[in-house]
Design a protein around this motif. Structure first.
Motif, PDB file in Angstrom:
ATOM      1  N   THR A 142       0.824  -1.215   0.000  1.00  0.00           N
ATOM      2  CA  THR A 142       0.000   0.000   0.000  1.00  0.00           C
ATOM      3  C   THR A 142       0.858   1.264   0.000  1.00  0.00           C
ATOM      4  O   THR A 142       0.342   2.357  -0.184  1.00  0.00           O
TER       5      THR A 142
ATOM      6  N   TRP B  95      -1.943  -3.004 -12.376  1.00  0.00           N
ATOM      7  CA  TRP B  95      -0.652  -2.690 -11.764  1.00  0.00           C
ATOM      8  C   TRP B  95       0.078  -3.978 -11.468  1.00  0.00           C
ATOM      9  O   TRP B  95      -0.528  -4.980 -11.057  1.00  0.00           O
TER      10      TRP B  95
ATOM     11  N   LEU C 292      -4.533  -5.495  -0.450  1.00  0.00           N
ATOM     12  CA  LEU C 292      -4.380  -4.660  -1.634  1.00  0.00           C
ATOM     13  C   LEU C 292      -5.734  -4.415  -2.288  1.00  0.00           C
ATOM     14  O   LEU C 292      -6.068  -3.271  -2.647  1.00  0.00           O
TER      15      LEU C 292
ATOM     16  N   THR D  58      -7.776  -2.089   0.052  1.00  0.00           N
ATOM     17  CA  THR D  58      -7.245  -0.730   0.116  1.00  0.00           C
ATOM     18  C   THR D  58      -7.592   0.057  -1.138  1.00  0.00           C
ATOM     19  O   THR D  58      -7.992   1.218  -1.069  1.00  0.00           O
ATOM     20  N   VAL D  59      -7.433  -0.550  -2.292  1.00  0.00           N
ATOM     21  CA  VAL D  59      -7.667   0.151  -3.552  1.00  0.00           C
ATOM     22  C   VAL D  59      -9.149   0.380  -3.808  1.00  0.00           C
ATOM     23  O   VAL D  59      -9.554   1.468  -4.228  1.00  0.00           O
ATOM     24  N   THR D  60      -9.973  -0.635  -3.542  1.00  0.00           N
ATOM     25  CA  THR D  60     -11.391  -0.528  -3.928  1.00  0.00           C
ATOM     26  C   THR D  60     -12.291   0.001  -2.824  1.00  0.00           C
ATOM     27  O   THR D  60     -13.328   0.610  -3.112  1.00  0.00           O
TER      28      THR D  60
ATOM     29  N   VAL E 228       0.059   2.412  -6.398  1.00  0.00           N
ATOM     30  CA  VAL E 228      -1.075   1.798  -5.700  1.00  0.00           C
ATOM     31  C   VAL E 228      -1.951   2.897  -5.105  1.00  0.00           C
ATOM     32  O   VAL E 228      -3.189   2.816  -5.142  1.00  0.00           O
ATOM     33  N   ARG E 229      -1.325   3.944  -4.579  1.00  0.00           N
ATOM     34  CA  ARG E 229      -2.108   5.062  -4.046  1.00  0.00           C
ATOM     35  C   ARG E 229      -2.832   5.812  -5.160  1.00  0.00           C
ATOM     36  O   ARG E 229      -3.950   6.296  -4.969  1.00  0.00           O
TER      37      ARG E 229
ATOM     38  N   ARG F 198     -11.581   5.209  -6.037  1.00  0.00           N
ATOM     39  CA  ARG F 198     -12.423   5.873  -5.037  1.00  0.00           C
ATOM     40  C   ARG F 198     -13.060   7.160  -5.578  1.00  0.00           C
ATOM     41  O   ARG F 198     -14.117   7.577  -5.089  1.00  0.00           O
TER      42      ARG F 198
ATOM     43  N   ALA G 251      -3.881   4.250  -7.885  1.00  0.00           N
ATOM     44  CA  ALA G 251      -4.976   3.327  -8.212  1.00  0.00           C
ATOM     45  C   ALA G 251      -6.133   3.503  -7.240  1.00  0.00           C
ATOM     46  O   ALA G 251      -7.306   3.546  -7.648  1.00  0.00           O
ATOM     47  N   ARG G 252      -5.829   3.630  -5.960  1.00  0.00           N
ATOM     48  CA  ARG G 252      -6.868   3.873  -4.953  1.00  0.00           C
ATOM     49  C   ARG G 252      -7.632   5.149  -5.267  1.00  0.00           C
ATOM     50  O   ARG G 252      -8.875   5.189  -5.189  1.00  0.00           O
ATOM     51  N   HIS G 253      -6.890   6.198  -5.613  1.00  0.00           N
ATOM     52  CA  HIS G 253      -7.527   7.483  -5.940  1.00  0.00           C
ATOM     53  C   HIS G 253      -8.459   7.343  -7.142  1.00  0.00           C
ATOM     54  O   HIS G 253      -9.592   7.855  -7.117  1.00  0.00           O
TER      55      HIS G 253
END
Length: 386
Positions: free
Chosen positions: A142, A280, A211, A214-216, A147-148, A155, A150-152
């Motif tokens: 994370t 990713w 993972l 955290t992302v979804t 990855v951050r 979300r 991808a989270r953005h």
């Protein structure tokens, strides 16, 4: 009130010949915010002290066991004590060490999986809430900038409504019986008394679950699990497949294997929504592929100015200068450090600065692992997670 000195850290476990302990020490040292000052670096007292001497620990803070480390720190004046302890032992020791330090009022960073049972996880969550201490869990993936990002993207709705989440984590280091050939890591990870109820699914499958979550941000509703031990005589799984159902109707797949001969650390994430897909790969971590429904495929790169602020903050070098595993680990330590500093000044931490997995996420991962085992041992097709 300010708090501008370096944080002092002790480590439990991670001594001579331990891969992950060295990674943690390099990561916490990377940004010059943390000093490694004390430790109990092995369950063998002689090896613990020898490891500490090799790493330059002062004799008075180089201990043969973690209990002596805790007693010694509590005897010291508050202004000399460690600020937090980093726990990098085999899994069965996570709970007693973490619980003791939390109850004594120390902040904690703990490797994953957090503990070996939901009962221990719940007790630890309650202890952290009662003490008010900072508690980080090193789901290090994370910490990658992309990855951050991808989270953005997920979300913020760029992909629309999420429909499918796929995480593959394939390694090959257990393709042969290395635990019978003196491999320390394989020895304890394949031992139920030290590793817990699962092998590969706890070691790297827990990363895959974290993972995806955290992302979804999706809530897992039910699972269908298949665990296998291909290695002769192994009591714990070295390969696993999971089907996932999420509360919003999305579906998912997790594949985790440590017997994928020839592969190294091949972690891959793909999230598909109604408006596009992101992909990713950890072995090519500085790129995130965004494939929108109504436009050309985009390759987003680490360090670029158009990434979200969280992804930009997680980078240390300009675009085109690769960053990777140690830096991602260091980002977890930076998040913990920011939270500890805020805690010391009595102010809430900046959310972007204190971006790290917490004890609740570690507890969720333990609950997930238990449900995987329940599903794998059941004749039912689906096992409710709730």
């Amino acid at each position: 009130m300010t708090f501008d000195r370096k944080l002092r850290c002790a480590m439990v476990g991670g001594g001579r010949d331990a891969f992950i302990g060295a990674v943690h020490r390099k990561a916490m040292a990377l940004d010059g915010e943390i000093d490694f000052v004390a430790g109990a670096l092995s369950s063998d007292p002689e090896k613990a002290r020898a490891s500490g001497r090799e790493l330059g620990l002062a004799d008075g803070r180089n201990h043969g066991d973690w209990q002596s480390l805790l007693v010694d720190e509590l005897k010291r004046p508050p202004e000399e004590r460690i600020d937090f302890v980093s726990i990098v032992t085999p899994n069965h020791l996570h709970y007693p060490v973490a619980a003791a330090f939390v109850e004594a009022g120390f902040h904690v960073v703990c490797d994953k999986p957090l503990v070996n049972s939901s009962a221990e996880a719940d007790a630890l969550v309650q202890a952290v809430a009662k003490s008010g201490t900072v508690f980080g869990v090193t789901y290090n993936y994370t910490g990658y900038p992309m990855v951050r990002e991808a989270r953005h993207l997920v979300r913020s709705g760029v992909l629309g409504e999420v429909r499918k989440v796929t995480v593959e984590y394939n390694q090959g280091w257990l393709a042969t019986g290395v635990e019978g050939q003196g491999n320390k890591q394989a020895g304890w990870r394949m031992d139920p008394a030290r590793g817990g109820r699962v092998g590969t699914m706890g070691d790297i499958g827990s990363h895959a679950e974290n993972l995806a979550a955290t992302v979804t941000g999706l809530t897992l509703e039910s699972i269908c699990a298949d665990l296998t031990a291909f290695g002769q005589g192994r009591q714990l799984d070295d390969d696993g497949h999971l089907l996932l159902r999420y509360s919003n109707g999305a579906r998912g797949v997790i594949i985790a294997s440590q017997v994928a001969a020839g592969l190294e650390n091949d972690l891959r994430l793909q999230v598909s929504g109604t408006l596009g897909t992101i992909s990713w790969r950890q072995e090519d971590p500085n790129q995130l592929v965004h494939s929108p429904l109504d436009g050309p495929r985009k390759i987003l790169t680490r360090g670029s100015p158009w990434l979200c602020e969280s992804a930009r903050r997680a980078s240390r070098l300009p675009a085109g200068h690769p960053e990777s595993f140690i830096e991602a680990f260091a980002n977890i330590y930076l998040g913990v450090a920011a939270d500890i500093r805020a805690h010391a000044t009595g102010r809430p931490a900046d959310a972007l600065a204190a971006d790290y997995p917490r004890v609740a996420e570690g507890a969720r991962g333990v609950h997930f692992i238990e449900k995987v085992v329940e599903s794998a041992n059941s004749e039912c097709k689906w096992t409710d997670v709730g």
